[in-house]
Write a protein that holds these residues in place. Structure first.
Motif, PDB file in Angstrom:
ATOM      1  N   VAL A  87       0.839  -1.208   0.000  1.00  0.00           N
ATOM      2  CA  VAL A  87       0.000   0.000   0.000  1.00  0.00           C
ATOM      3  C   VAL A  87       0.868   1.250   0.000  1.00  0.00           C
ATOM      4  O   VAL A  87       0.569   2.242  -0.677  1.00  0.00           O
ATOM      5  N   ASP A  88       1.982   1.197   0.729  1.00  0.00           N
ATOM      6  CA  ASP A  88       2.888   2.344   0.774  1.00  0.00           C
ATOM      7  C   ASP A  88       3.508   2.600  -0.590  1.00  0.00           C
ATOM      8  O   ASP A  88       3.601   3.748  -1.046  1.00  0.00           O
ATOM      9  N   ARG A  89       3.925   1.536  -1.276  1.00  0.00           N
ATOM     10  CA  ARG A  89       4.525   1.709  -2.601  1.00  0.00           C
ATOM     11  C   ARG A  89       3.513   2.252  -3.611  1.00  0.00           C
ATOM     12  O   ARG A  89       3.885   2.976  -4.537  1.00  0.00           O
ATOM     13  N   LEU A  90       2.255   1.896  -3.430  1.00  0.00           N
ATOM     14  CA  LEU A  90       1.208   2.383  -4.337  1.00  0.00           C
ATOM     15  C   LEU A  90       0.744   3.798  -4.009  1.00  0.00           C
ATOM     16  O   LEU A  90      -0.109   4.352  -4.706  1.00  0.00           O
ATOM     17  N   GLY A  91       1.273   4.368  -2.944  1.00  0.00           N
ATOM     18  CA  GLY A  91       0.896   5.730  -2.578  1.00  0.00           C
ATOM     19  C   GLY A  91      -0.358   5.830  -1.749  1.00  0.00           C
ATOM     20  O   GLY A  91      -0.972   6.902  -1.680  1.00  0.00           O
ATOM     21  N   GLY A  92      -0.760   4.741  -1.092  1.00  0.00           N
ATOM     22  CA  GLY A  92      -1.985   4.760  -0.305  1.00  0.00           C
ATOM     23  C   GLY A  92      -1.924   5.652   0.921  1.00  0.00           C
ATOM     24  O   GLY A  92      -2.963   6.070   1.430  1.00  0.00           O
ATOM     25  N   PHE A  93      -0.702   5.945   1.398  1.00  0.00           N
ATOM     26  CA  PHE A  93      -0.563   6.806   2.572  1.00  0.00           C
ATOM     27  C   PHE A  93      -0.215   8.247   2.183  1.00  0.00           C
ATOM     28  O   PHE A  93       0.006   9.089   3.051  1.00  0.00           O
ATOM     29  N   ASN A  94      -0.131   8.500   0.877  1.00  0.00           N
ATOM     30  CA  ASN A  94       0.076   9.855   0.350  1.00  0.00           C
ATOM     31  C   ASN A  94      -0.862  10.055  -0.840  1.00  0.00           C
ATOM     32  O   ASN A  94      -0.435  10.408  -1.934  1.00  0.00           O
ATOM     33  N   VAL A  95      -2.143   9.790  -0.605  1.00  0.00           N
ATOM     34  CA  VAL A  95      -3.115   9.748  -1.703  1.00  0.00           C
ATOM     35  C   VAL A  95      -3.139  11.052  -2.481  1.00  0.00           C
ATOM     36  O   VAL A  95      -3.071  11.075  -3.715  1.00  0.00           O
ATOM     37  N   TYR A  96      -3.202  12.176  -1.778  1.00  0.00           N
ATOM     38  CA  TYR A  96      -3.450  13.445  -2.452  1.00  0.00           C
ATOM     39  C   TYR A  96      -2.220  14.010  -3.149  1.00  0.00           C
ATOM     40  O   TYR A  96      -2.322  15.023  -3.852  1.00  0.00           O
TER      41      TYR A  96
END
Length: 536
Positions: A87-96
């Protein structure tokens, strides 16, 4: 044997294929580009992209974000292992700030521009044009009324001008053509322009703004400076030298929980009493969720809280190598908190401790140590000990301990474990040192953000709401009134209407006009000749 008329056959009588098959036109590169642009700038695509933007923003509200809760992100990744890393690599924690969110954002921006510009030109031309000529057969329109009156046609048409209040009216041969509702399209364009402004103001705010986080224990403070924060996220045009200088001190953090009933332990209030000062003034304030402190246009939000046990660690020489509060990260509603204490300067290569803190500790044989209430009733901390220190080349967290390269301290053939209440201490095996739980205080997590773009963003959002309400509530209508002399010397009056949607409202409008054009001298009801859609 007969062949089908007009079809070519071979010697066996089977049909033969035509010499050349028909083919469609070849679009070429330019044609495909025009097709792509028209598809992108259609209103349907804009609505789909707006829906897609809302969908891709969902992970930002479901998953913790580094911009507002970096500690929760670290915990989520630790709890979910490989899934958290994916999820981190996919940008889930930096969505915007992720590339896929930006792609949808830019496509929507382009689509809206492609929709608004040509529609504005068409709408402007429509505003300057005259209402269309009266149709020859008014009875074919969806709503039509016909009746006779005594007044001559000229007088009826003159009265009709007064009846058609709120309409744009154009006179034609023995008739009036009237229309209204252009404000609906104006409101629709206002909504789309405001939506564009909203996207621009949000983008500019992200470009020049910043969001920072700082964990502060009671009695601690921080300064609004780039190097003072635990984490900071800012746009490409952000300049740390432009930060407004001010200082915030956490005097006291008050937290109240439900003390009885079925909702035992639920939080009831959070209140951070702070003292702030900048170059010109000093003051005190109460910071609570949804009630931030604002200093020089910068807002300070209270986004989290927890406990910071105060430890004193000595090494084998008796020297105090660590003394002070250490925030532990809450993991559940009863404030079970995880944390680590690190003393790399201790003799023998350093000491480190990891474990969990329980504000109201209970121990049983089924679930082991756990907290039964989130407030400080029976605070205890449970710790394991290690020799050595973390690899300084790796980025570490103050809440966790990287045990790679550390040696676990054992008591006999079992790992050493300390259970400490406030004021209690424990000795490490082999005279390696001691650790004491001196006190327990609270900490608060503050989020600091620049609010320069909030005003324009709010104005754009209000304009979008006004435009949306106007486009939904206003109706576009066309009405025609024709007055012609009848064979019996009376005047035949026809009133017809055409509208987009809201058929009942159109019937009411046409009936109102027809009723006001009737006079006491009008023919009795049995001479009325309604056609088309009857009154309901």
């Amino acid at each position: 044997m007969t062949a089908t008329l007009g079809a070519a056959t071979d010697s066996a009588g089977a049909p033969t294929p035509p010499s050349s098959a028909p083919s469609g036109p070849v679009l070429g590169v330019g044609g495909w580009l025009r097709w792509g642009w028209r598809t992108l700038t259609s209103m349907r695509t804009a609505l789909l992209l707006l829906l897609l933007l809302a969908v891709v923003a969902v992970p930002g509200s479901v998953l913790p974000q580094r911009s507002s809760a970096p500690d929760e992100v670290a915990t989520w990744i630790e709890d979910h292992g490989r899934l958290g890393e994916l999820v981190d690599r996919l940008g889930g924690f930096n969505v915007y700030s992720s590339p896929w969110f930006a792609a949808v954002y830019l496509l929507l921006f382009t689509s809206l521009i492609g929709c608004v510009v040509p529609r504005t030109r068409v709408h402007w031309n429509a505003l300057r044009s005259q209402p269309p000529a009266t149709p020859r057969r008014l009875e074919r329109l969806p709503v039509h009324r016909s009746f006779t009156v005594e007044q001559p046609p000229e007088q009826v048409l003159q009265s009709a001008r007064g009846v058609l209040r709120g309409f744009r009216v154009q006179a034609y041969d023995r008739s009036l053509s009237a229309e209204k509702g252009y404000a609906k399209e104006s409101a629709n364009l206002l909504f789309h322009v405001a939506l564009l402004l909203l996207l621009v103001t949000v983008a500019v705010g992200q470009l020049v703004g910043y969001t920072a986080n700082k964990v502060v224990v009671e009695g601690g403070s921080f300064v609004n400076a780039d190097g003072q924060y635990d984490s900071i996220r800012h746009g490409a045009r952000f300049d740390g030298a432009d930060l407004d200088p001010f200082k915030v001190t956490l005097d006291r953090l008050g937290v109240r929980y439900q003390e009885d009933g079925p909702r035992l332990g639920e939080p009831r209030s959070f209140d951070a009493r702070v003292t702030w000062n900048d170059e010109d003034a000093t003051g005190t304030a109460s910071v609570a969720p949804n009630h931030p402190l604002e200093v020089d246009g910068t807002k300070v939000f209270l986004t989290g809280n927890g406990y910071a046990p105060v430890f004193r660690v000595t090494d084998s020489t008796g020297a105090v190598v660590y003394e002070g509060p250490q925030p532990f990260l809450p993991r559940d509603s009863n404030m079970t908190s995880l944390g680590a204490v690190k003393a790399p300067s201790a003799a023998g290569g350093g000491l480190a401790f990891s474990g969990f803190f329980l504000p109201t500790a209970a121990v049983d044989d089924v679930v082991g140590p756990h907290s039964t209430y989130p407030d400080l009733v029976e605070p205890k901390v449970f710790l394991n000990a290690y020799r050595g220190s973390e690899d300084g080349r790796k980025a570490g967290s103050v809440f966790t301990l990287d045990t790679d390269g550390l040696e676990r301290i054992e008591d006999g053939d079992q790992p050493w474990l300390a259970q400490l209440g406030v004021g209690e201490s424990a000795e490490l095996p082999d005279g390696l040192g001691t650790i004491e739980l001196v006190d327990v205080i609270r900490f608060a997590n503050f989020q600091v953000s620049d609010t320069t773009g909030n005003g324009p963003t709010l104005a754009a959002a209000v304009l979008a709401l006004v435009g949306l309400m106007g486009s939904l509530l206003l109706r576009r209508r066309r009405v025609w009134v024709r007055a012609t002399a009848g064979e019996d010397g009376r005047t035949v009056v026809e009133v017809a209407g055409l509208g987009k949607g809201d058929a009942d409202g159109l019937v009411t409008e046409v009936d109102r006009i027809a009723d006001e054009l009737r006079t006491p001298a009008a023919s009795p009801p049995d001479t009325d000749r309604p056609t088309g859609q009857e009154r309901t």
